[in-house]
Write a protein that holds these residues in place. Sequence first.
Motif, short mmCIF file in Angstrom:
data_model
loop_
_atom_site.label_atom_id
_atom_site.label_comp_id
_atom_site.label_asym_id
_atom_site.label_seq_id
_atom_site.Cartn_x
_atom_site.Cartn_y
_atom_site.Cartn_z
N ALA A 25 0.82 -1.22 0.00
CA ALA A 25 0.00 0.00 0.00
C ALA A 25 0.85 1.26 0.00
O ALA A 25 0.39 2.33 -0.43
N SER A 26 2.10 1.16 0.45
CA SER A 26 2.99 2.32 0.54
C SER A 26 3.71 2.62 -0.77
O SER A 26 4.47 3.59 -0.84
N HIS A 27 3.53 1.79 -1.79
CA HIS A 27 4.23 1.97 -3.06
C HIS A 27 3.23 1.99 -4.22
O HIS A 27 3.11 1.02 -4.98
N PRO A 28 2.49 3.09 -4.36
CA PRO A 28 1.50 3.16 -5.44
C PRO A 28 2.12 3.09 -6.84
O PRO A 28 1.47 2.65 -7.79
N THR A 29 3.39 3.54 -6.97
CA THR A 29 4.00 3.56 -8.30
C THR A 29 4.35 2.15 -8.79
O THR A 29 4.67 1.97 -9.98
N SER A 30 4.29 1.15 -7.91
CA SER A 30 4.58 -0.21 -8.34
C SER A 30 3.39 -0.87 -9.02
O SER A 30 3.51 -1.98 -9.56
N PHE A 31 2.24 -0.21 -9.01
CA PHE A 31 1.02 -0.76 -9.61
C PHE A 31 0.84 -0.18 -11.01
O PHE A 31 1.03 1.03 -11.23
N LYS A 32 0.47 -1.03 -11.94
CA LYS A 32 0.15 -0.59 -13.28
C LYS A 32 -1.35 -0.32 -13.39
O LYS A 32 -2.13 -0.71 -12.52
N ALA A 33 -1.75 0.31 -14.48
CA ALA A 33 -3.16 0.66 -14.66
C ALA A 33 -4.04 -0.58 -14.69
O ALA A 33 -5.17 -0.57 -14.19
N GLU A 34 -3.53 -1.70 -15.26
CA GLU A 34 -4.32 -2.91 -15.38
C GLU A 34 -4.08 -3.88 -14.22
O GLU A 34 -4.51 -5.04 -14.27
N SER A 35 -3.39 -3.44 -13.17
CA SER A 35 -3.08 -4.32 -12.05
C SER A 35 -4.36 -4.81 -11.37
O SER A 35 -5.33 -4.06 -11.22
N SER A 36 -4.35 -6.06 -10.98
CA SER A 36 -5.48 -6.64 -10.25
C SER A 36 -4.93 -7.44 -9.07
O SER A 36 -4.21 -8.40 -9.26
N PRO A 37 -5.27 -7.00 -7.84
CA PRO A 37 -6.10 -5.83 -7.51
C PRO A 37 -5.33 -4.52 -7.72
O PRO A 37 -4.10 -4.52 -7.72
N ASN A 38 -6.06 -3.43 -7.90
CA ASN A 38 -5.42 -2.14 -8.10
C ASN A 38 -4.98 -1.56 -6.75
O ASN A 38 -5.26 -2.13 -5.68
N TRP A 39 -4.30 -0.44 -6.81
CA TRP A 39 -3.73 0.15 -5.59
C TRP A 39 -4.81 0.56 -4.60
O TRP A 39 -4.66 0.38 -3.39
N GLN A 40 -5.92 1.10 -5.10
CA GLN A 40 -6.99 1.52 -4.19
C GLN A 40 -7.56 0.34 -3.40
O GLN A 40 -7.83 0.46 -2.20
N THR A 41 -7.73 -0.80 -4.07
CA THR A 41 -8.25 -1.99 -3.37
C THR A 41 -7.26 -2.48 -2.31
O THR A 41 -7.66 -2.89 -1.22
N VAL A 42 -5.97 -2.44 -2.62
CA VAL A 42 -4.95 -2.85 -1.66
C VAL A 42 -4.96 -1.91 -0.45
O VAL A 42 -4.84 -2.35 0.70
N CYS A 43 -5.13 -0.61 -0.69
CA CYS A 43 -5.20 0.36 0.42
C CYS A 43 -6.41 0.09 1.30
O CYS A 43 -6.32 0.13 2.53
N LEU A 44 -7.56 -0.18 0.68
CA LEU A 44 -8.77 -0.48 1.45
C LEU A 44 -8.59 -1.75 2.28
O LEU A 44 -8.97 -1.81 3.46
N THR A 45 -7.99 -2.77 1.67
CA THR A 45 -7.77 -4.03 2.38
C THR A 45 -6.81 -3.83 3.54
O THR A 45 -7.00 -4.39 4.63
#
Length: 217
Positions: free
Chosen positions: A194-214
């Motif tokens: 969750a602390s590294h949003p730049t490691s997620f791509k646009a098509e990442s599953s789960p996306n960064w927002q979902t990881v932050c919520l989890t």
Amino acid sequence: YRGRFFAPEEVMGLSYCDSQKAHLALKWLIELQSINIDGRIFLVWGVNRKCTIRSVFWGNVKPKDNNPDTDLSMAQQFQKAFWWGNKVKSHDRVYLMELDAATPGRLGILNYRSMDAQTYFDRIVSWFEEMQLGRYYKQTDHVWNPSLKQLIDAIYGTTGTDKIRKSALSRVIQAMFDGRELPKDMQRQLYVRASHPTSFKAESSPNWQTVCLTTAA
């Protein structure tokens, strides 16, 4: 028996017939009332007091009919509570077995336990209730909590091997049933991702927002 028991009377052998009865009974239970998650089997059942394990396999007491009571209704309630946190009724005892096949055709027992059924259900419901948080989605506020699959995906992503993901799922479920929090290394992994949003791509599953919520949950 020498070196293992004190007397020959303590040694017991299982005949081919009894062994087949045990394996077929387990197979029947798995097909009837188990939960299968990526090949990892979670089996829950109850035992009718009038048809105990001893009476089935030793023949001292015959069951009244050919359909032994394995408390199917309880297992169905367990499945609903497992996935959706539904309310359940009180039961006497519940038995839970976790199985997986290391190689095709060889099913191994990874975990087996027995305890008061209501405690099981309470811990499942408590696990999901304590992870709830408010979420604004599609222009409305609602309560949300991650499913077990979403939790594992958030920790390891969808690229992890099946072996790692199933092992992690087993650890999470054991923590749930033991009434413990998520293991520390998994909490740390969630925080790092969750602390590294730049490691997620646009098509990442789960996306960064979902990881932050989890992670917040």
